[in-house]
Design a protein around this motif. Structure first.
Motif, PDB file in Angstrom:
ATOM      1  N   GLU A  25      71.603  -2.322 -20.087  1.00  0.00           N
ATOM      2  CA  GLU A  25      72.227  -3.498 -19.252  1.00  0.00           C
ATOM      3  C   GLU A  25      71.021  -4.228 -18.727  1.00  0.00           C
ATOM      4  N   ARG A  26      71.330  -5.528 -19.409  1.00  0.00           N
ATOM      5  CA  ARG A  26      70.404  -6.730 -18.810  1.00  0.00           C
ATOM      6  C   ARG A  26      71.012  -7.681 -17.930  1.00  0.00           C
ATOM      7  N   SER A  82      70.639  -8.370 -28.613  1.00  0.00           N
ATOM      8  CA  SER A  82      70.283  -9.633 -29.215  1.00  0.00           C
ATOM      9  C   SER A  82      71.447 -10.431 -29.540  1.00  0.00           C
ATOM     10  N   ASP A  83      72.569  -9.792 -30.379  1.00  0.00           N
ATOM     11  CA  ASP A  83      73.616 -10.361 -30.687  1.00  0.00           C
ATOM     12  C   ASP A  83      74.594 -10.923 -29.474  1.00  0.00           C
ATOM     13  N   ILE A  84      74.414 -10.048 -28.318  1.00  0.00           N
ATOM     14  CA  ILE A  84      75.296 -10.326 -27.182  1.00  0.00           C
ATOM     15  C   ILE A  84      74.717 -11.524 -26.485  1.00  0.00           C
ATOM     16  N   HIS A  85      73.312 -11.513 -26.441  1.00  0.00           N
ATOM     17  CA  HIS A  85      72.712 -12.887 -25.824  1.00  0.00           C
ATOM     18  C   HIS A  85      72.954 -14.114 -26.898  1.00  0.00           C
ATOM     19  N   LYS A  86      72.929 -13.890 -28.054  1.00  0.00           N
ATOM     20  CA  LYS A  86      73.443 -15.053 -29.115  1.00  0.00           C
ATOM     21  C   LYS A  86      74.733 -15.737 -29.006  1.00  0.00           C
ATOM     22  N   PHE A  87      75.865 -14.791 -28.857  1.00  0.00           N
ATOM     23  CA  PHE A  87      77.030 -14.976 -28.506  1.00  0.00           C
ATOM     24  C   PHE A  87      77.158 -15.972 -27.179  1.00  0.00           C
ATOM     25  N   SER A  88      76.335 -15.420 -26.194  1.00  0.00           N
ATOM     26  CA  SER A  88      76.602 -15.962 -24.952  1.00  0.00           C
ATOM     27  C   SER A  88      76.116 -17.356 -24.751  1.00  0.00           C
ATOM     28  N   TYR A  89      74.855 -17.521 -25.560  1.00  0.00           N
ATOM     29  CA  TYR A  89      74.208 -18.893 -25.587  1.00  0.00           C
ATOM     30  C   TYR A  89      75.373 -20.005 -26.416  1.00  0.00           C
ATOM     31  N   SER A  90      76.160 -19.551 -27.471  1.00  0.00           N
ATOM     32  CA  SER A  90      77.335 -20.134 -27.778  1.00  0.00           C
ATOM     33  C   SER A  90      78.249 -20.761 -26.943  1.00  0.00           C
ATOM     34  N   GLN A  91      78.238 -20.110 -25.922  1.00  0.00           N
ATOM     35  CA  GLN A  91      79.309 -20.517 -25.156  1.00  0.00           C
ATOM     36  C   GLN A  91      78.787 -21.127 -23.664  1.00  0.00           C
ATOM     37  N   MET A  92      77.439 -21.468 -23.690  1.00  0.00           N
ATOM     38  CA  MET A  92      76.903 -21.848 -22.273  1.00  0.00           C
ATOM     39  C   MET A  92      76.572 -23.320 -22.476  1.00  0.00           C
ATOM     40  N   PRO A 334      59.521 -10.967 -19.429  1.00  0.00           N
ATOM     41  CA  PRO A 334      59.843 -12.483 -19.478  1.00  0.00           C
ATOM     42  C   PRO A 334      59.377 -12.784 -21.034  1.00  0.00           C
ATOM     43  N   PHE A 335      58.622 -12.032 -21.696  1.00  0.00           N
ATOM     44  CA  PHE A 335      58.046 -12.460 -23.022  1.00  0.00           C
ATOM     45  C   PHE A 335      58.981 -12.116 -24.077  1.00  0.00           C
ATOM     46  N   SER A 336      60.090 -11.309 -23.752  1.00  0.00           N
ATOM     47  CA  SER A 336      61.015 -10.993 -24.775  1.00  0.00           C
ATOM     48  C   SER A 336      62.315 -11.776 -24.575  1.00  0.00           C
ATOM     49  N   PRO A 337      62.894 -12.347 -25.718  1.00  0.00           N
ATOM     50  CA  PRO A 337      64.067 -13.316 -25.444  1.00  0.00           C
ATOM     51  C   PRO A 337      65.420 -12.217 -24.881  1.00  0.00           C
ATOM     52  N   ILE A 338      65.383 -10.941 -24.962  1.00  0.00           N
ATOM     53  CA  ILE A 338      66.340 -10.309 -24.646  1.00  0.00           C
ATOM     54  C   ILE A 338      65.836  -9.278 -23.531  1.00  0.00           C
ATOM     55  N   GLY A 339      64.726  -9.374 -22.924  1.00  0.00           N
ATOM     56  CA  GLY A 339      64.351  -8.718 -21.642  1.00  0.00           C
ATOM     57  C   GLY A 339      63.658  -7.430 -21.717  1.00  0.00           C
ATOM     58  N   GLU A 465      59.769 -23.098 -19.338  1.00  0.00           N
ATOM     59  CA  GLU A 465      59.146 -23.122 -20.576  1.00  0.00           C
ATOM     60  C   GLU A 465      59.463 -21.913 -21.571  1.00  0.00           C
ATOM     61  N   LEU A 466      59.431 -20.585 -20.831  1.00  0.00           N
ATOM     62  CA  LEU A 466      59.881 -19.446 -21.689  1.00  0.00           C
ATOM     63  C   LEU A 466      61.310 -19.703 -21.719  1.00  0.00           C
ATOM     64  N   ALA A 467      62.137 -20.085 -20.869  1.00  0.00           N
ATOM     65  CA  ALA A 467      63.764 -19.986 -21.046  1.00  0.00           C
ATOM     66  C   ALA A 467      64.032 -20.854 -22.470  1.00  0.00           C
ATOM     67  N   ALA A 468      63.406 -22.062 -22.510  1.00  0.00           N
ATOM     68  CA  ALA A 468      63.855 -23.003 -23.438  1.00  0.00           C
ATOM     69  C   ALA A 468      63.175 -22.397 -24.799  1.00  0.00           C
ATOM     70  N   SER A 469      62.100 -21.567 -24.801  1.00  0.00           N
ATOM     71  CA  SER A 469      61.643 -21.017 -26.160  1.00  0.00           C
ATOM     72  C   SER A 469      62.531 -19.838 -26.527  1.00  0.00           C
ATOM     73  N   HIS A 470      63.139 -19.031 -25.500  1.00  0.00           N
ATOM     74  CA  HIS A 470      63.957 -18.029 -25.969  1.00  0.00           C
ATOM     75  C   HIS A 470      65.458 -18.583 -26.235  1.00  0.00           C
ATOM     76  N   ALA A 471      65.844 -19.559 -25.673  1.00  0.00           N
ATOM     77  CA  ALA A 471      67.008 -20.143 -26.094  1.00  0.00           C
ATOM     78  C   ALA A 471      67.145 -20.810 -27.629  1.00  0.00           C
ATOM     79  N   GLU A 472      65.780 -21.280 -27.837  1.00  0.00           N
ATOM     80  CA  GLU A 472      65.523 -21.724 -29.428  1.00  0.00           C
ATOM     81  C   GLU A 472      65.563 -20.678 -30.184  1.00  0.00           C
ATOM     82  N   TRP A 473      64.918 -19.392 -29.939  1.00  0.00           N
ATOM     83  CA  TRP A 473      64.879 -18.450 -30.795  1.00  0.00           C
ATOM     84  C   TRP A 473      66.257 -17.883 -31.074  1.00  0.00           C
ATOM     85  N   LEU A 474      67.001 -17.625 -29.917  1.00  0.00           N
ATOM     86  CA  LEU A 474      68.241 -16.720 -30.049  1.00  0.00           C
ATOM     87  C   LEU A 474      69.122 -17.763 -30.877  1.00  0.00           C
TER      88      LEU A 474
END
Length: 528
Positions: A25-26, A82-92, A334-339, A465-474
């Motif tokens: 749970e993240r 990771s998939d849950i993160h990716k879908f969430s970004y698609s709706q944000m 913070p260094f992992s896109p999924i925490g 800076e990290l948030a933007a990098s994670h968003a791009e990766w996901l």
């Protein structure tokens, strides 16, 4: 039997170790492209926060919580998250996820909108519970984020460990072993914030209370840090409840734990009584007890069982015993896109297996206070190589590295049998890597984070800076376990489920609450 004998017994059947159940749970705050807390409600495309099985909210509308199903495979578990993160970004839209446990600048507590779950009685109760948290502890503390790790042993593990047993005997033996694990977690779980604590700094808004006894340094615009701290999220400055400090909830048995928990739920609080429950027609909290409900108990680890419909967590434990444990002391990485990373999950596997199989004497309140003191020392100054920890009130004092080497020597035995079961060497690789962190505190997550915060002159710039990098990766990732269509179907289905719950409510809200809290001695819903 000693630890080595127990380990040999369970490792005789590889499935006892390869079929471990894990769930994650993240929590993560939605932020604007400028790094501010999102003012927008829960994205409609994510469905109902009340009923979506993968995506909900925690305290606030802006605080997302991602939930994986139980998995028997580490790579599958992380791919699901990771998939849950990716879908969430698609709706944000343009929003991003804040990558740290400690939130950065919040203009005003009124900017934090409580999570909304619709008009059903259960939905309104969830929001009222959060209203109580806001009035008791303040909203800023409640938007601190973490990662929770759910862990369970398979039936084959218990069969290897205990042999043939009746159903009643097995249930009791399993619960006893999980509580032995919990006691060892209190004794040595400070290893987790030492290695993986990632909140050595915080914003000045968290320093409203008296902190003169802590020698904070400052960097950038309003970022404060303790030079050798690891996880301020777990300190008195973070996600804590000082009113619970007097609670005596023991971990020597399921019966003792449930008795202490029930006492806490029924213990009136003079401080919280001053808030009132219903004032001028407005409900302010569920009740005035030290704990409104069981979930308000702040603990680094919890015994759990999946609840049935309408069942409280303690009722589930009393009915069927402990089914799994929930580790709650992980900062967001913070260094992992999924925490969280595979190394962290594998270390938790090793540590929790070791904690379950190692001797674990019962502990009294004084001993538990000693363990908690060790945790406090580690979260405030764990990277001090001379830090002394005391294992037992009258026990031996050794430095943190000395205690850690003792534990790691036995964790190595677990890593060897885990790798034998899987036909790999990944667990030994993880342990070798982290053993280096014991010898060199500068390698720990908290040290890495602090260096970056100082280099960026504050949490805000580094986090953005990290948030933007994670968003791009996901956004660049493909789905690996689910599909966009599956997530969209779950979102639509969750909305329909919420509507059905709302349409079938038969009781008024206050009658619903009265029924839920019927076992409380006083009627908590009288006009103040």
């Amino acid at each position: 039997m000693d630890f080595s004998q127990r380990l040999e017994r369970v490792s005789a059947n590889p499935q006892a170790l390869t079929q471990i159940g894990r769930g994650l749970e993240r929590e993560a705050l939605r932020i604007t492209p400028q790094g501010k807390l999102s003012p927008q409600p829960h994205p409609a495309g994510l469905g109902s926060a009340l009923t979506n099985q993968w995506i909900t909210t925690d305290f606030a509308e802006s605080l997302l919580e991602f939930i994986t199903p139980v998995s028997r495979n580490v790579d599958e578990l992380l791919s699901q998250l990771s998939d849950i993160h990716k879908f969430s970004y698609s709706q944000m839209g343009e929003e991003m996820l804040w990558p740290m446990s400690m939130p950065c600048y919040v203009g005003d507590e009124s900017d934090i909108q409580l999570a909304q779950y619709g008009s059903s009685n259960i939905g309104r109760m969830k929001t009222l519970y959060r209203e109580g948290l806001k009035r008791r502890y303040g909203s800023v503390m409640q938007i601190i984020s973490g990662v929770h790790f759910n862990f369970s042993f398979p039936d084959s593990f218990w069969e290897q460990l205990f042999g043939a047993q009746s159903g009643f005997e097995r249930q009791a033996a399993v619960s006893d072993t999980y509580f032995a694990l919990i006691r060892n977690y209190y004794r040595f779980g400070w290893l987790i914030p030492y290695l993986f604590g990632a909140s050595p700094a915080l914003c000045g808004s968290f320093l409203k209370r008296d902190t003169d006894h802590l020698q904070f340094s400052k960097t950038g615009a309003g970022t404060y840090f303790l030079p050798q701290s690891t996880a301020l999220r777990l300190s008195d400055l973070g996600y804590t409840n000082h009113a619970q400090s007097a609670l005596k909830i023991g971990f020597n048995s399921l019966e003792q734990y449930l008795e202490g928990l029930q006492q806490a739920i029924h213990t009136p609080s003079e401080e919280f009584a001053e808030i009132g429950v219903k004032v001028d027609g407005e409900l302010r909290q569920l009740n005035t007890n030290v704990l409104q409900i069981e979930n308000e108990l702040y603990a680094p680890i919890r015994p759990k069982r999946v609840t049935q419909s309408g069942e409280k967590p303690s009722e589930a434990l009393g009915r069927g015993g402990v089914e799994y444990i929930e580790v709650r002391s992980l900062d967001v990485n913070p260094f992992s896109p999924i925490g969280i990373t595979a190394d962290q999950v594998r270390f938790l596997d090793l540590f929790l297996i070791w904690a379950a199989l190692s001797p674990s004497d019962e502990m009294n309140d004084a001993e538990l206070a000693c363990w908690r003191d060790n945790w406090k020392k580690v979260v405030l100054g764990g990277r001090d190589p001379e830090l002394q920890l005391q294992i037992g009130c009258d026990g031996e004092r050794l430095t943190l590295p000395e205690w850690a080497r003792h534990v790691f020597a036995e964790l190595k035995q677990v890593a060897i049998v885990m790798d034998q079961a899987y036909g790999s060497d990944v667990y030994q690789q993880t342990l070798t890597k982290l053993a280096g962190w014991i010898e060199n505190p500068d390698l720990t997550l908290s040290a890495q984070v602090l260096r970056q915060i100082e280099a960026h002159e504050g949490i805000g710039r580094f986090g953005l800076e990290l948030a933007a990098s994670h968003a791009e990766w996901l956004n660049a990732q493909g789905y690996s376990r689910y599909s966009q269509a599956e997530f969209e179907q779950e979102a639509a289905s969750s909305v329909a489920k919420q509507q059905q719950i709302e349409q079938t409510d038969a009781l008024s809200f206050e009658s619903f609450l009265a029924d839920y809290f019927a076992d409380l001695e006083a009627n908590a819903f009288r006009e103040a």
